[in-house]
Design an enzyme around this catalytic site. Structure first.
Site, PDB file in Angstrom:
ATOM      1  N   TYR A 100    -121.073 -66.742 -41.137  1.00 19.34           N
ATOM      2  CA  TYR A 100    -120.643 -66.850 -39.742  1.00 19.34           C
ATOM      3  C   TYR A 100    -120.927 -68.259 -39.239  1.00 19.34           C
ATOM      4  O   TYR A 100    -122.047 -68.752 -39.353  1.00 19.34           O
ATOM      5  CB  TYR A 100    -121.396 -65.827 -38.893  1.00 19.34           C
ATOM      6  CG  TYR A 100    -121.024 -65.851 -37.428  1.00 19.34           C
ATOM      7  CD1 TYR A 100    -119.767 -65.413 -37.011  1.00 19.34           C
ATOM      8  CD2 TYR A 100    -121.923 -66.297 -36.470  1.00 19.34           C
ATOM      9  CE1 TYR A 100    -119.420 -65.426 -35.663  1.00 19.34           C
ATOM     10  CE2 TYR A 100    -121.583 -66.309 -35.126  1.00 19.34           C
ATOM     11  CZ  TYR A 100    -120.333 -65.870 -34.724  1.00 19.34           C
ATOM     12  OH  TYR A 100    -119.999 -65.889 -33.403  1.00 19.34           O
ATOM     13  N   ASP A 129    -124.782 -75.059 -42.407  1.00 17.51           N
ATOM     14  CA  ASP A 129    -124.900 -74.470 -41.077  1.00 17.51           C
ATOM     15  C   ASP A 129    -126.335 -73.957 -40.943  1.00 17.51           C
ATOM     16  O   ASP A 129    -126.674 -72.877 -41.420  1.00 17.51           O
ATOM     17  CB  ASP A 129    -123.889 -73.335 -40.912  1.00 17.51           C
ATOM     18  CG  ASP A 129    -123.917 -72.720 -39.521  1.00 17.51           C
ATOM     19  OD1 ASP A 129    -124.931 -72.882 -38.821  1.00 17.51           O
ATOM     20  OD2 ASP A 129    -122.937 -72.059 -39.142  1.00 17.51           O
ATOM     21  N   LYS A 153    -130.005 -72.706 -31.738  1.00 15.50           N
ATOM     22  CA  LYS A 153    -131.016 -71.655 -31.631  1.00 15.50           C
ATOM     23  C   LYS A 153    -132.425 -72.216 -31.494  1.00 15.50           C
ATOM     24  O   LYS A 153    -132.798 -72.649 -30.411  1.00 15.50           O
ATOM     25  CB  LYS A 153    -130.866 -70.679 -32.783  1.00 15.50           C
ATOM     26  CG  LYS A 153    -129.479 -70.027 -32.812  1.00 15.50           C
ATOM     27  CD  LYS A 153    -129.480 -68.645 -33.309  1.00 15.50           C
ATOM     28  CE  LYS A 153    -128.070 -68.066 -33.414  1.00 15.50           C
ATOM     29  NZ  LYS A 153    -127.471 -67.732 -32.115  1.00 15.50           N
TER      30      LYS A 153
END
Length: 444
Positions: free
Chosen positions: A153, A255, A283
């Protein structure tokens, strides 16, 4: 008291707020992932406050939080050092739309901490930063196609919202998966520029790369696949990615939106000793505030630095968010903080393994202490790629998760995501969580 568990009370106030929200919010929610946060109940929980590793809902229920804003609140909720720093910024101006000094200090710190970071650009979310990295790779190579891995994702935007969670019928052949749009509304032209490959399969990788000579701008991956239940790379696989991309003049992108900084100051690239050309962070970077970054080797970032490749954003690295990130990264650059996160998570992982073994429940606990997941595979073996997850017992996961929730332990509602461990977790929290785990397995 150590190991004390307070049973979950009612959640009727959350139900009432959800009923109210549906009149003004699309679907009653602000993110598609928030709909199922109470397990079998057809409404989400509404949180009102948090401190340390705990959050409280509108009904007054208290939870030990291992969702922690999908890993963002890595220091816990409302940590004193962050609150103090942000209070100062609130009184002097949160953003100006101009350059500011905290963004420079933050970029310098990222360059010190991250192996691939020679130049940095900021954004506001992981999805935005992924778009920036993809544009940088395309601008540098002059190519348009991107190779991604099935089930990984990289945000909700069109650029790479392809084959995130396809079902078995639409996924296509294993060795050459179909590029499946994550949602209606993604143009066919975007889909056509994305090549999908199975994860952890060297032969399949080489075959896909061989089939597209001179076409691929970048290969992107989650080095630890947080959105595939923390599926780990098989030994040597990340090294193979590096070798293949180097040999074919393809930009390698990690990522690290989930792995960045919480798995150690240098993220997964330092953990596995594999340096990508570009990496994406969010995050844990902001400690709970919206900030993201993409960073990379100078020669790859140079077209961006010279202004030939365009990238913008009014809110990028505002003084408020840059200050939050500075405070957070300075904490995560301390070995004792990272060790506390990792050690705490390892204790929870071992407790789940032992409880499952004692109750003869086949499952794997995979990932690292800072981020992990429990997967109920048929034989208890860890997953190696996305299609393994299609064979897991999701009903059992939901039962496990809800039994924990009833005992005041808040984890991700989605079985293909993961637990995140905050540095604020205490020994009492761990005792209570371990007791809840053991009771959950007994109740299942």
């Amino acid at each position: 008291m150590n190991g004390h568990i307070k049973a979950l009370g009612g959640t009727e106030a959350s139900r009432a707020w959800f009923d109210r929200a549906q009149a003004s919010l699309a679907g009653g929610i602000s993110s598609s992932s928030r709909l199922t946060s109470t397990g079998p109940h057809p409404y989400p929980l509404y949180m009102t406050s948090g401190s340390g590793s705990h959050i409280r809902d509108v009904d007054g229920n208290d939870y030990i939080d291992y969702l922690i804003s999908y890993g963002s609140a890595v220091l816990g909720h409302a940590p004193a050092q962050l609150t103090e720093a942000l209070t100062t910024v609130l009184s002097t101006g949160t953003m100006f739309g101009t350059c500011n000094t905290p963004e420079v200090e933050l970029a310098e710190l990222i360059c010190e901490m991250v192996p691939c970071a020679e130049l940095v650009r900021f954004a506001n979310s992981g999805s935005e930063a992924v778009q920036g990295a993809v544009r940088a790779a395309r601008g540098y190579t002059g190519r348009s196609k991107i190779l991604k891995f099935e089930g990984h994702y990289h945000g909700w935007t069109d650029t790479l919202a392809i084959s995130n969670r396809p079902d078995a019928a639409e996924a296509g052949p294993y060795a050459a998966p179909n590029p499946v749009p994550h949602s209606p509304g993604i143009p066919a032209g975007v889909v056509d520029d994305v090549i999908v490959c199975p994860w952890n399969d060297p032969a399949a990788l080489r075959a896909v790369l061989d089939a597209h000579p001179g076409e691929i701008a970048a290969v992107i991956c989650e080095p630890i696949v947080a959105n595939n239940a923390c599926t780990m790379p098989v030994p040597g696989y990340l090294n193979l990615l590096r070798e293949e991309c180097t040999g074919r003049d393809i930009v390698l992108v990690f990522d690290e939106v989930c792995t960045g900084f919480r798995t150690g100051p240098g993220g997964a690239q330092a953990m596995f000793d594999v340096v990508p050309d570009l990496a994406v962070f969010s995050k844990a970077l902001g400690g709970g505030l919206p900030v993201a970054a993409f960073a990379g080797l100078r020669h790859v970032m140079e077209p961006l630095a010279q202004g030939r490749v365009k990238h913008g954003g009014t809110y990028n690295a505002s003084p408020l968010c840059a200050t939050a990130a500075l405070v957070t990264l300075r904490e995560l650059n301390r070995p004792d903080v990272i060790d506390r996160i990792e050690t705490s998570g390892r204790r929870l992982m071992e407790t789940i393994r032992r409880a499952a073994h004692d109750r003869h429940v086949p499952c794997a606990v995979q990932g690292v202490g800072a981020m992990f997941q429990t997967v109920f595979t048929p034989d208890g073996a860890p997953t190696r790629q996305y299609r393994d997850l299609l064979q897991t017992d999701q009903a059992r996961y939901h039962s496990f998760r809800h039994e924990l929730l009833k005992r005041g332990v808040h984890t991700n509602a989605y079985g293909m995501a993961c637990w995140f461990v905050p540095s604020a977790v205490t020994e009492d929290d761990l005792d209570a969580t371990c007791k809840a785990i053991e009771e959950a397995f007994a109740a299942m």
